[in-house]
Scaffold this active site. Structure first.
Site, PDB file in Angstrom:
ATOM      1  N   GLN A  64       0.819  -1.206   0.000  1.00  0.00           N
ATOM      2  CA  GLN A  64       0.000   0.000   0.000  1.00  0.00           C
ATOM      3  C   GLN A  64       0.853   1.257   0.000  1.00  0.00           C
ATOM      4  O   GLN A  64       0.328   2.369  -0.201  1.00  0.00           O
ATOM      5  CB  GLN A  64      -0.922   0.005   1.222  1.00  0.00           C
ATOM      6  CG  GLN A  64      -0.188   0.138   2.560  1.00  0.00           C
ATOM      7  CD  GLN A  64      -1.097  -0.076   3.741  1.00  0.00           C
ATOM      8  OE1 GLN A  64      -1.429  -1.199   4.093  1.00  0.00           O
ATOM      9  NE2 GLN A  64      -1.525   1.006   4.370  1.00  0.00           N
ATOM     10  N   CYS A  70      -5.077   0.107   3.792  1.00  0.00           N
ATOM     11  CA  CYS A  70      -4.959  -1.288   4.230  1.00  0.00           C
ATOM     12  C   CYS A  70      -6.272  -2.053   4.087  1.00  0.00           C
ATOM     13  O   CYS A  70      -6.295  -3.199   3.629  1.00  0.00           O
ATOM     14  CB  CYS A  70      -4.461  -1.349   5.671  1.00  0.00           C
ATOM     15  SG  CYS A  70      -5.505  -0.441   6.847  1.00  0.00           S
ATOM     16  N   HIS A 364      -5.364  -0.989  11.698  1.00  0.00           N
ATOM     17  CA  HIS A 364      -4.882  -1.624  10.481  1.00  0.00           C
ATOM     18  C   HIS A 364      -5.757  -2.826  10.144  1.00  0.00           C
ATOM     19  O   HIS A 364      -6.253  -3.521  11.034  1.00  0.00           O
ATOM     20  CB  HIS A 364      -3.435  -2.092  10.699  1.00  0.00           C
ATOM     21  CG  HIS A 364      -2.713  -2.496   9.451  1.00  0.00           C
ATOM     22  ND1 HIS A 364      -2.648  -1.710   8.325  1.00  0.00           N
ATOM     23  CD2 HIS A 364      -1.999  -3.612   9.155  1.00  0.00           C
ATOM     24  CE1 HIS A 364      -1.923  -2.314   7.398  1.00  0.00           C
ATOM     25  NE2 HIS A 364      -1.530  -3.475   7.876  1.00  0.00           N
ATOM     26  N   ASN A 386      -0.197  -9.332   4.923  1.00  0.00           N
ATOM     27  CA  ASN A 386      -0.165  -7.886   5.115  1.00  0.00           C
ATOM     28  C   ASN A 386      -0.074  -7.189   3.762  1.00  0.00           C
ATOM     29  O   ASN A 386      -0.016  -7.832   2.709  1.00  0.00           O
ATOM     30  CB  ASN A 386       1.027  -7.509   6.003  1.00  0.00           C
ATOM     31  CG  ASN A 386       0.834  -6.165   6.683  1.00  0.00           C
ATOM     32  OD1 ASN A 386      -0.136  -5.448   6.452  1.00  0.00           O
ATOM     33  ND2 ASN A 386       1.770  -5.811   7.533  1.00  0.00           N
TER      34      ASN A 386
END
Length: 450
Positions: A64, A70, A364, A386
């Site tokens: 990102q 996110c 997040h 992630n």
């Protein structure tokens, strides 16, 4: 009666510090080395490996960059593996920039509608200050992601690639925030002079082309249709013709968004379990999917999450990522850093108290793509996909202990079939509205990469 820091109190502090050799060693170490490096628990590092009993197939890590998208990356990452399999390719990625454009335009409209709904709020009120603080933030919630996909569909990354501003959004956000605050001031001034509701609505609508132009300048214009063709992993050529984003989504995305619901685990004394909640003044698409949570016990949330992964399905989740986490190692473990021996004091605070007193909130969103289950059927640790690139952890994937899950994971999007019918029935009733500044809405305020 208030007491001051007098000479006697300060002398006691100095004497206590001087008498403790561990305190002096800690001071010497931290003077030359970052506190996390000094406090890192090597036993925890050795114990927490990147192997799992149940593993969902994924693509390579996404990035990102310097943006707070996110939640959007995590949502699109739910789709891409099954699309890649459908296309017969090794790797596939959807355009995050495409959804970012529509999210920003929708949020701008949502903000202006909120301004029209609060015209009589005085300057300096907590609600107005909250609305003005971050009118066009990068962050978002699961229901906001679902609302975008349902309205605008999705496109392959090549149909609307990243730009400088999508990857580093601060300048764009600052300038558009200026424009929106200017618009808010003008709308409120017009209201103060007696403008009618219809005139104010027309004034708001007249702003949309300027906002569209600003976004198109930074992000490019989103395609209304595109030619879709590709080569599979065996180098065979395929052409599917001209598709709209909605057609592409309907044809290639198999995740049923209407079958997913958001569970939260929030043990605050101000909230109740088995209760449906929403967040006031939070959203993006007017008339779209509202923010809707069901607050449940951790055992319920975890059982549904584990069942989905065991069925080969990834799970979107929101958490407080910065706590007891090492980005380079890709580890999330309550025992990862030993701060208390360094300071000689307790730093213990329960989950409810952390939320009540501002020590924790959702920061997040990521995707759970694996779980390590012990012989008794209980989870030991979780695999996390992630969106910070491939440099940390296991090529961008992180390992989370089950204890960390309990303490710092707050939200998951799971399929309805993994929940008891009596819980699902609760979502059919009225939603309890939480304040806009509630910690369960904080993920929507994420503004940059941690």
């Amino acid at each position: 009666m208030k007491t001051s820091l007098n000479d006697e109190a300060l002398a006691h502090c100095r004497a206590t510090f001087a008498a403790d050799p561990v305190a002096r060693i800690a001071r010497n170490a931290v003077a030359k080395t970052a506190i996390k490096a000094v406090a890192l628990n090597r036993d925890a590092v050795a114990r927490l490996t990147h192997t799992y009993s149940h593993h969902v197939k994924t693509g390579k890590s996404t990035a990102q960059n310097a943006s707070g998208r996110c939640w959007m990356f995590a949502g699109l990452n739910l789709f891409r593996t099954q699309i890649a399999e459908k296309l017969g390719v090794e790797e596939f990625e959807l355009s995050q920039n495409y959804l970012m454009f529509w999210d920003k335009l929708e949020k701008a409209n949502y903000f202006l509608e909120n301004i029209l709904a609060t015209l009589d709020e005085p300057v300096g009120s907590r609600l107005l200050d909250w609305l003005l603080a971050s009118p066009l933030q990068d962050g978002g919630q699961w229901d906001m992601f679902a609302a975008l996909v349902k309205k605008y569909g999705v496109v392959p990354k090549e149909a609307m690639p990243e730009t400088e501003s999508s990857s580093r959004s601060a300048d764009m956000n600052a300038l558009m925030t200026l424009k929106l605050r200017q618009a808010a001031a003008e709308l409120r001034a017009a209201h103060a002079t007696g403008a009618s509701a219809s005139a104010l609505q027309a004034q708001k609508d007249a702003l949309l082309p300027a906002l569209y132009r600003m976004l198109a300048t930074h992000l490019g214009e989103p395609p209304t249709e595109f030619l879709w063709q590709w080569r599979d992993k065996d180098k065979n050529f395929h052409r599917d013709g001209i598709l709209t984003p909605e057609q592409f989504c309907k044809k290639y995305v198999t995740v049923e968004l209407d079958e997913l619901v958001c569970l939260i685990h929030c043990p605050q004394t101000t909230k109740s379990y088995n209760t449906p909640y929403t967040i006031a003044y939070l959203g993006n698409v007017i008339g779209g999917q509202p923010i809707q949570y069901l607050n449940v016990e951790m055992a319920t949330l975890k059982a549904a999450t584990q069942a989905m992964i065991q069925a080969g399905k990834p799970v979107w989740f929101g958490c407080d990522v910065g706590k007891q986490m090492d980005r380079d190692l890709g580890l999330m473990d309550l025992e990862l850093f030993e701060y208390e021996p360094l300071y000689g004091t307790s730093l213990e605070l329960g989950k409810a108290a952390r939320l009540d007193y501002g020590q924790s909130l959702m920061t997040h969103a990521m995707v759970l793509t694996g779980v390590d289950i012990d012989e008794a059927g209980a989870p030991r640790k979780w695999r996390v996909e992630n969106s910070w690139g491939d440099k940390g952890g296991d090529q961008g994937f992180m390992a989370m202990t089950d204890a960390w899950f309990d303490e710092y994971l707050y939200e998951v999007a799971v399929e309805k079939k993994y929940l008891p019918k009596e819980l699902l029935a609760l979502l059919e009733g009225p939603l309890v509205a939480l304040d806009p500044w509630d910690p369960m809405g904080s993920l929507a305020l994420a503004s940059e990469l941690l």
